[in-house]
Design a protein around this motif. Structure first.
Motif, PDB file in Angstrom:
ATOM      1  N   ALA A 239     -10.302  -3.699 -10.883  1.00 20.14           N
ATOM      2  CA  ALA A 239     -11.112  -4.181  -9.766  1.00 20.14           C
ATOM      3  C   ALA A 239     -10.736  -3.412  -8.501  1.00 20.14           C
ATOM      4  O   ALA A 239      -9.566  -3.109  -8.271  1.00 20.14           O
ATOM      5  CB  ALA A 239     -10.922  -5.679  -9.553  1.00 20.14           C
ATOM      6  N   VAL A 240     -11.732  -3.094  -7.712  1.00 17.38           N
ATOM      7  CA  VAL A 240     -11.536  -2.419  -6.427  1.00 17.38           C
ATOM      8  C   VAL A 240     -12.174  -3.290  -5.345  1.00 17.38           C
ATOM      9  O   VAL A 240     -13.379  -3.573  -5.407  1.00 17.38           O
ATOM     10  CB  VAL A 240     -12.178  -1.021  -6.413  1.00 17.38           C
ATOM     11  CG1 VAL A 240     -12.043  -0.389  -5.026  1.00 17.38           C
ATOM     12  CG2 VAL A 240     -11.535  -0.128  -7.472  1.00 17.38           C
TER      13      VAL A 240
ATOM     14  N   ALA B  93      -7.269   6.098  -6.203  1.00 13.60           N
ATOM     15  CA  ALA B  93      -7.214   6.085  -4.743  1.00 13.60           C
ATOM     16  C   ALA B  93      -7.628   7.430  -4.160  1.00 13.60           C
ATOM     17  O   ALA B  93      -8.387   7.488  -3.178  1.00 13.60           O
ATOM     18  CB  ALA B  93      -5.811   5.702  -4.281  1.00 13.60           C
ATOM     19  N   ARG B  94      -7.154   8.511  -4.747  1.00 15.47           N
ATOM     20  CA  ARG B  94      -7.496   9.845  -4.235  1.00 15.47           C
ATOM     21  C   ARG B  94      -8.983  10.148  -4.421  1.00 15.47           C
ATOM     22  O   ARG B  94      -9.562  10.946  -3.672  1.00 15.47           O
ATOM     23  CB  ARG B  94      -6.626  10.910  -4.904  1.00 15.47           C
ATOM     24  CG  ARG B  94      -5.139  10.800  -4.550  1.00 15.47           C
ATOM     25  CD  ARG B  94      -4.384  12.053  -4.941  1.00 15.47           C
ATOM     26  NE  ARG B  94      -2.958  11.913  -4.713  1.00 15.47           N
ATOM     27  CZ  ARG B  94      -2.365  12.024  -3.525  1.00 15.47           C
ATOM     28  NH1 ARG B  94      -3.122  12.281  -2.456  1.00 15.47           N
ATOM     29  NH2 ARG B  94      -1.060  11.893  -3.393  1.00 15.47           N
ATOM     30  N   THR B  95      -9.593   9.539  -5.411  1.00 11.31           N
ATOM     31  CA  THR B  95     -11.042   9.697  -5.598  1.00 11.31           C
ATOM     32  C   THR B  95     -11.804   8.924  -4.528  1.00 11.31           C
ATOM     33  O   THR B  95     -12.840   9.384  -4.027  1.00 11.31           O
ATOM     34  CB  THR B  95     -11.451   9.198  -6.994  1.00 11.31           C
ATOM     35  OG1 THR B  95     -10.749   9.941  -7.997  1.00 11.31           O
ATOM     36  CG2 THR B  95     -12.946   9.366  -7.216  1.00 11.31           C
ATOM     37  N   ILE B  96     -11.301   7.751  -4.182  1.00 15.30           N
ATOM     38  CA  ILE B  96     -12.003   6.863  -3.252  1.00 15.30           C
ATOM     39  C   ILE B  96     -11.864   7.308  -1.790  1.00 15.30           C
ATOM     40  O   ILE B  96     -12.841   7.252  -1.024  1.00 15.30           O
ATOM     41  CB  ILE B  96     -11.471   5.424  -3.421  1.00 15.30           C
ATOM     42  CG1 ILE B  96     -11.917   4.851  -4.762  1.00 15.30           C
ATOM     43  CG2 ILE B  96     -11.936   4.533  -2.270  1.00 15.30           C
ATOM     44  CD1 ILE B  96     -11.327   3.493  -5.059  1.00 15.30           C
TER      45      ILE B  96
ATOM     46  N   ALA C 117     -18.270  -1.411  -2.734  1.00 12.01           N
ATOM     47  CA  ALA C 117     -17.137  -0.943  -3.535  1.00 12.01           C
ATOM     48  C   ALA C 117     -17.574  -0.120  -4.749  1.00 12.01           C
ATOM     49  O   ALA C 117     -16.931   0.870  -5.098  1.00 12.01           O
ATOM     50  CB  ALA C 117     -16.294  -2.140  -3.974  1.00 12.01           C
ATOM     51  N   CYS C 118     -18.657  -0.512  -5.377  1.00 12.80           N
ATOM     52  CA  CYS C 118     -19.088   0.194  -6.593  1.00 12.80           C
ATOM     53  C   CYS C 118     -19.598   1.603  -6.302  1.00 12.80           C
ATOM     54  O   CYS C 118     -19.742   2.413  -7.229  1.00 12.80           O
ATOM     55  CB  CYS C 118     -20.161  -0.611  -7.315  1.00 12.80           C
ATOM     56  SG  CYS C 118     -19.521  -2.093  -8.158  1.00 12.80           S
ATOM     57  N   SER C 119     -19.881   1.899  -5.012  1.00 13.83           N
ATOM     58  CA  SER C 119     -20.332   3.242  -4.663  1.00 13.83           C
ATOM     59  C   SER C 119     -19.160   4.211  -4.516  1.00 13.83           C
ATOM     60  O   SER C 119     -19.365   5.424  -4.417  1.00 13.83           O
ATOM     61  CB  SER C 119     -21.122   3.199  -3.349  1.00 13.83           C
ATOM     62  OG  SER C 119     -20.263   2.931  -2.245  1.00 13.83           O
ATOM     63  N   LEU C 120     -17.938   3.678  -4.511  1.00 13.18           N
ATOM     64  CA  LEU C 120     -16.762   4.515  -4.291  1.00 13.18           C
ATOM     65  C   LEU C 120     -16.190   5.107  -5.578  1.00 13.18           C
ATOM     66  O   LEU C 120     -15.511   6.127  -5.547  1.00 13.18           O
ATOM     67  CB  LEU C 120     -15.665   3.699  -3.594  1.00 13.18           C
ATOM     68  CG  LEU C 120     -16.015   3.161  -2.206  1.00 13.18           C
ATOM     69  CD1 LEU C 120     -14.884   2.277  -1.683  1.00 13.18           C
ATOM     70  CD2 LEU C 120     -16.281   4.299  -1.243  1.00 13.18           C
TER      71      LEU C 120
END
Length: 247
Positions: free
Chosen positions: A165-166, A240-243, A66-69
């Protein structure tokens, strides 16, 4: 006359607190149901699920950290507040990244809640926002009640709680989003409290009072916790659009 006005002001405050408490209670009920459903879907770590065995055999498993997103710098820019650190948490079938900001003093948080409450009280003289029956989710946003509820939640949250949090899951994602929407609908008394967000992944929606954004892309599900983030809709959509392209 002055005494009457004071009494009226007190009544407005009490009614507002009761209304907010009611909304928070509904939110906690939804959260508890979601956690129960998620626990039921989460596979036993001691025994591989059929999906995991198949993915391993076919080489199609798509595990994502998750932290890579979303980097700390990107989160800071979108949130408008400096993210000091991130913390990764890994579990069976999912990965979570928590984003921490500098804790605000209790007095400052209390003042922010008071300001948000006064804005709502002043808005009481204007007509209530007109929305369609299937757009009830707009009311709390337009009145500022969503940010007030988040502020009150922040008063009781631990000082070291993450600001954002993601969570990414790569098992039962489509089933999970379906259960999540059903759980929210079942606790919303027939009122449409979620907003569908076309154009984000394969399916996406914003949760009650803009407290979460959930989307699915392929077999991967992402849940963005916005329960501490004011003006959560725009910031959640930007995150969200970044991920999405990185999944």
């Amino acid at each position: 006359m002055k005494k009457v006005l004071i009494i009226a002001a007190v009544l407005v405050v009490v009614m507002g607190i009761l209304a907010t408490a009611g909304l928070l209670y509904v939110g906690y009920r939804v959260k508890n149901h979601i956690e129960q459903q998620a626990a039921a879907l989460r596979p036993d770590a001691s025994r591989p699920s059929p999906a995991r065995v198949a993915a391993a055999a076919e080489g199609t498993g798509h595990r994502v950290e998750a932290c890579s997103l979303l980097s700390k710098e990107e989160a800071s820019q979108i949130l408008g507040v400096a993210v000091e650190r991130t913390q990764a948490k890994e579990a069976s079938g999912e990965s979570t990244c928590q984003y921490f900001v500098k804790p605000r003093p209790q007095q400052q948080r209390t003042a922010s809640v008071a300001d948000a409450f006064m804005k709502i009280a002043k808005g009481g003289a204007t007509p209530e926002p007109e929305v369609k029956a299937n757009e009830a989710y707009k009311v709390s946003r337009q009145t500022g009640m969503d940010d007030l509820a988040k502020g009150i939640g922040g008063l009781v949250a631990p000082a070291d709680a993450p600001y954002l949090a993601v969570r990414v899951s790569w098992e039962n994602a489509r089933q999970g989003i379906s259960i999540l929407k059903g759980t929210i609908a079942g606790n919303s008394a027939g009122v449409q409290t979620t907003e569908n967000l076309p154009g984000i992944g394969d399916e996406a929606f914003l949760g009650p009072m803009d407290t979460m954004l959930v989307f699915v892309k392929g077999e991967t599900g992402v849940q963005i916790d916005l329960s501490q983030v004011p003006k959560g809709r725009d910031k959640g959509v930007a995150i969200a659009r970044t991920i999405v392209p990185r999944i």
